[in-house]
Design a protein around this motif. Sequence first.
Motif, PDB file in Angstrom:
ATOM      1  N   THR A 262     -63.425 -14.665 -20.372  1.00 38.96           N
ATOM      2  CA  THR A 262     -62.378 -14.744 -19.361  1.00 38.96           C
ATOM      3  C   THR A 262     -61.021 -15.116 -19.952  1.00 38.96           C
ATOM      4  OG1 THR A 262     -62.984 -17.044 -18.877  1.00 38.96           O
ATOM      5  CG2 THR A 262     -64.004 -15.338 -17.531  1.00 38.96           C
ATOM      6  N   THR A 263     -60.936 -15.285 -21.280  1.00 38.09           N
ATOM      7  CA  THR A 263     -59.641 -15.537 -21.912  1.00 38.09           C
ATOM      8  C   THR A 263     -58.904 -14.209 -22.101  1.00 38.09           C
ATOM      9  OG1 THR A 263     -60.660 -15.396 -24.101  1.00 38.09           O
ATOM     10  CG2 THR A 263     -60.428 -17.595 -23.131  1.00 38.09           C
ATOM     11  N   GLY A 264     -57.610 -14.307 -22.333  1.00 37.34           N
ATOM     12  CA  GLY A 264     -56.826 -13.107 -22.600  1.00 37.34           C
ATOM     13  C   GLY A 264     -55.768 -12.866 -21.543  1.00 37.34           C
ATOM     14  N   VAL A 265     -54.849 -11.972 -21.866  1.00 40.05           N
ATOM     15  CA  VAL A 265     -53.751 -11.600 -20.974  1.00 40.05           C
ATOM     16  C   VAL A 265     -53.602 -10.083 -20.997  1.00 40.05           C
ATOM     17  CG1 VAL A 265     -52.435 -13.749 -21.170  1.00 40.05           C
ATOM     18  CG2 VAL A 265     -52.147 -11.965 -22.905  1.00 40.05           C
ATOM     19  N   PRO A 266     -52.959  -9.492 -19.968  1.00 37.56           N
ATOM     20  CA  PRO A 266     -52.788  -8.035 -19.962  1.00 37.56           C
ATOM     21  C   PRO A 266     -52.052  -7.493 -21.181  1.00 37.56           C
ATOM     22  CG  PRO A 266     -52.362  -8.922 -17.775  1.00 37.56           C
ATOM     23  CD  PRO A 266     -52.523 -10.105 -18.691  1.00 37.56           C
ATOM     24  N   TRP A 267     -51.176  -8.308 -21.799  1.00 37.50           N
ATOM     25  CA  TRP A 267     -50.462  -7.850 -22.990  1.00 37.50           C
ATOM     26  C   TRP A 267     -51.406  -7.557 -24.160  1.00 37.50           C
ATOM     27  CZ3 TRP A 267     -45.752  -6.386 -22.041  1.00 37.50           C
ATOM     28  CH2 TRP A 267     -44.941  -7.060 -21.120  1.00 37.50           C
ATOM     29  N   LEU A 268     -52.643  -8.022 -24.079  1.00 44.88           N
ATOM     30  CA  LEU A 268     -53.615  -7.772 -25.147  1.00 44.88           C
ATOM     31  C   LEU A 268     -54.043  -6.305 -25.203  1.00 44.88           C
ATOM     32  CD1 LEU A 268     -55.405  -8.866 -27.416  1.00 44.88           C
ATOM     33  CD2 LEU A 268     -57.024  -9.663 -25.697  1.00 44.88           C
ATOM     34  N   ALA A 269     -53.766  -5.557 -24.159  1.00 43.38           N
ATOM     35  CA  ALA A 269     -54.083  -4.124 -24.150  1.00 43.38           C
ATOM     36  C   ALA A 269     -53.072  -3.397 -25.030  1.00 43.38           C
ATOM     37  CB  ALA A 269     -54.049  -3.585 -22.726  1.00 43.38           C
ATOM     38  N   THR A 270     -53.270  -3.496 -26.342  1.00 49.52           N
ATOM     39  CA  THR A 270     -52.328  -2.933 -27.304  1.00 49.52           C
ATOM     40  C   THR A 270     -53.093  -2.353 -28.490  1.00 49.52           C
ATOM     41  OG1 THR A 270     -50.342  -3.437 -28.617  1.00 49.52           O
ATOM     42  CG2 THR A 270     -52.033  -5.144 -28.523  1.00 49.52           C
ATOM     43  N   ALA A 271     -52.533  -1.324 -29.106  1.00 50.34           N
ATOM     44  CA  ALA A 271     -53.206  -0.632 -30.208  1.00 50.34           C
ATOM     45  C   ALA A 271     -53.531  -1.589 -31.341  1.00 50.34           C
ATOM     46  CB  ALA A 271     -52.313   0.493 -30.729  1.00 50.34           C
ATOM     47  N   GLY A 272     -54.751  -1.495 -31.842  1.00 53.64           N
ATOM     48  CA  GLY A 272     -55.169  -2.294 -32.986  1.00 53.64           C
ATOM     49  C   GLY A 272     -55.803  -3.624 -32.649  1.00 53.64           C
ATOM     50  N   ALA A 273     -55.737  -4.034 -31.368  1.00 50.22           N
ATOM     51  CA  ALA A 273     -56.335  -5.323 -31.004  1.00 50.22           C
ATOM     52  C   ALA A 273     -57.834  -5.330 -31.261  1.00 50.22           C
ATOM     53  CB  ALA A 273     -56.041  -5.642 -29.540  1.00 50.22           C
ATOM     54  N   GLY A 274     -58.495  -4.208 -31.009  1.00 44.86           N
ATOM     55  CA  GLY A 274     -59.930  -4.114 -31.259  1.00 44.86           C
ATOM     56  C   GLY A 274     -60.265  -4.193 -32.738  1.00 44.86           C
ATOM     57  N   ASP A 275     -59.368  -3.714 -33.601  1.00 41.26           N
ATOM     58  CA  ASP A 275     -59.594  -3.811 -35.044  1.00 41.26           C
ATOM     59  C   ASP A 275     -59.594  -5.277 -35.480  1.00 41.26           C
ATOM     60  OD1 ASP A 275     -59.446  -1.036 -34.960  1.00 41.26           O
ATOM     61  OD2 ASP A 275     -57.338  -0.998 -35.551  1.00 41.26           O
ATOM     62  N   VAL A 276     -58.646  -6.048 -34.944  1.00 43.00           N
ATOM     63  CA  VAL A 276     -58.596  -7.482 -35.247  1.00 43.00           C
ATOM     64  C   VAL A 276     -59.869  -8.168 -34.756  1.00 43.00           C
ATOM     65  CG1 VAL A 276     -57.384  -9.652 -34.773  1.00 43.00           C
ATOM     66  CG2 VAL A 276     -56.082  -7.553 -35.218  1.00 43.00           C
ATOM     67  N   LEU A 277     -60.307  -7.813 -33.559  1.00 42.54           N
ATOM     68  CA  LEU A 277     -61.521  -8.410 -32.999  1.00 42.54           C
ATOM     69  C   LEU A 277     -62.727  -8.121 -33.880  1.00 42.54           C
ATOM     70  CD1 LEU A 277     -63.129  -9.813 -30.752  1.00 42.54           C
ATOM     71  CD2 LEU A 277     -63.242  -7.598 -29.577  1.00 42.54           C
ATOM     72  N   GLY A 278     -62.883  -6.886 -34.337  1.00 45.22           N
ATOM     73  CA  GLY A 278     -64.015  -6.552 -35.196  1.00 45.22           C
ATOM     74  C   GLY A 278     -64.029  -7.361 -36.476  1.00 45.22           C
ATOM     75  N   GLY A 279     -62.853  -7.502 -37.111  1.00 48.59           N
ATOM     76  CA  GLY A 279     -62.782  -8.300 -38.325  1.00 48.59           C
ATOM     77  C   GLY A 279     -63.112  -9.760 -38.080  1.00 48.59           C
ATOM     78  N   LEU A 280     -62.625 -10.302 -36.965  1.00 47.05           N
ATOM     79  CA  LEU A 280     -62.904 -11.695 -36.606  1.00 47.05           C
ATOM     80  C   LEU A 280     -64.393 -11.918 -36.399  1.00 47.05           C
ATOM     81  CD1 LEU A 280     -62.254 -14.540 -35.574  1.00 47.05           C
ATOM     82  CD2 LEU A 280     -61.598 -13.506 -33.378  1.00 47.05           C
ATOM     83  N   ILE A 281     -65.046 -11.031 -35.666  1.00 42.26           N
ATOM     84  CA  ILE A 281     -66.490 -11.174 -35.438  1.00 42.26           C
ATOM     85  C   ILE A 281     -67.239 -11.080 -36.768  1.00 42.26           C
ATOM     86  CG2 ILE A 281     -68.518 -10.142 -34.344  1.00 42.26           C
ATOM     87  CD1 ILE A 281     -66.641  -9.252 -32.056  1.00 42.26           C
ATOM     88  N   GLY A 282     -66.807 -10.179 -37.634  1.00 39.26           N
ATOM     89  CA  GLY A 282     -67.440 -10.068 -38.948  1.00 39.26           C
ATOM     90  C   GLY A 282     -67.342 -11.353 -39.749  1.00 39.26           C
ATOM     91  N   ALA A 283     -66.176 -12.011 -39.693  1.00 38.37           N
ATOM     92  CA  ALA A 283     -66.014 -13.278 -40.400  1.00 38.37           C
ATOM     93  C   ALA A 283     -66.954 -14.346 -39.847  1.00 38.37           C
ATOM     94  CB  ALA A 283     -64.563 -13.743 -40.294  1.00 38.37           C
ATOM     95  N   LEU A 284     -67.118 -14.370 -38.530  1.00 41.50           N
ATOM     96  CA  LEU A 284     -68.019 -15.350 -37.911  1.00 41.50           C
ATOM     97  C   LEU A 284     -69.475 -15.057 -38.270  1.00 41.50           C
ATOM     98  CD1 LEU A 284     -66.235 -15.544 -34.445  1.00 41.50           C
ATOM     99  CD2 LEU A 284     -66.358 -17.382 -36.139  1.00 41.50           C
TER     100      LEU A 284
END
Length: 333
Positions: A262-284
């Motif tokens: 439930t975190t996040g804001v509408p501004w997060l709907a931007t190109a490349g955000a999913g790429d950052v998320l994938g890398g973050l999950i990989g680090a975890l």
Amino acid sequence: RAAAAEALAAVAGIPVVAVDTPSGVDVDTGELAGPHVCADVTVTFGTHKVAHLVDPAAMHSGVVHLVDIGLKLPEPALEALQPSDVAALLPRPDRQAHKYTRGVVGVRAGSTTYPGAALLSVAGAACGFAGMVRFVGDAEVRDQVRAAYPEVVGEGRVQAWVVGSGSDATAEEALGVALDDDVPLVVDAAALEFADRVTGRPAVLTPHAGELATMLGAERADVEARPLHHLRTAVDLFRTTVLLKGRHSLIGEPGRPVRVTTTGVPWLATAGAGDVLGGLIGALLAAGLSPYDAASVGSWLHGAAATLASQDGPIVASDVARALPGVVATLPA
């Protein structure tokens, strides 16, 4: 019902407070099947219901205020992590830690067509949760990554892989090589076309609604109308962790409650955000979290970082990666 719909139409434009749930939504699925209340505020009791958390019904619940009335509650079918939950799950280095004990995450992402995807995937992976990031890819892209992130190194042993973002025609080969290492992995973007190769293995699949529709042979509009149903279908089909990205992302794994972000804001709907998320999950993952927890914590942090970076204004994907340490600093000790 017709009479209720007529009454609502008569007060159109006037703020509405819903009691427990907005009338007309499906409380247990978050689906909409006809006329319903669009609440500005919902006051609910005991616990949140699925309709308060899962879209599209959640979008019509407005601000949800929970009143604890002392109910004895059953085990949940749905969970929403809170800051204390994230803090408890977050991998933190001990005093004896070194870069290898903290985990090494590998990134196979990007291409000459989409070099930015490699840079953003690495930005998420290099957020500091893992001790080292390795990048494997086209030489031209590799040079760009190393110029931007001098701490990133080349091929070698890893504890987790991130595969697929911007990989274009190389996605299948990249996924196959990563699977040979027999470590948990994040499968994103072009690599999702080959998700059947990950069936039953420790992994996090990260589709958005359109990609999940393709994976299931469904229509995107139906996935958006019934995201919880389609997430559970994908979990049953692929027998691994699935993160359905959206306004309220859903995370499922066989035998576990679905988690909603439930975190996040509408501004997060931007190109490349999913790429950052994938890398973050990989680090975890590399740092030792299970796929289920890595996807849940990563999605929560990703949304919280976007909120912190935005300050009610526009952001780009790299802003989210830079805001991650600030979010961790705000979590309970």
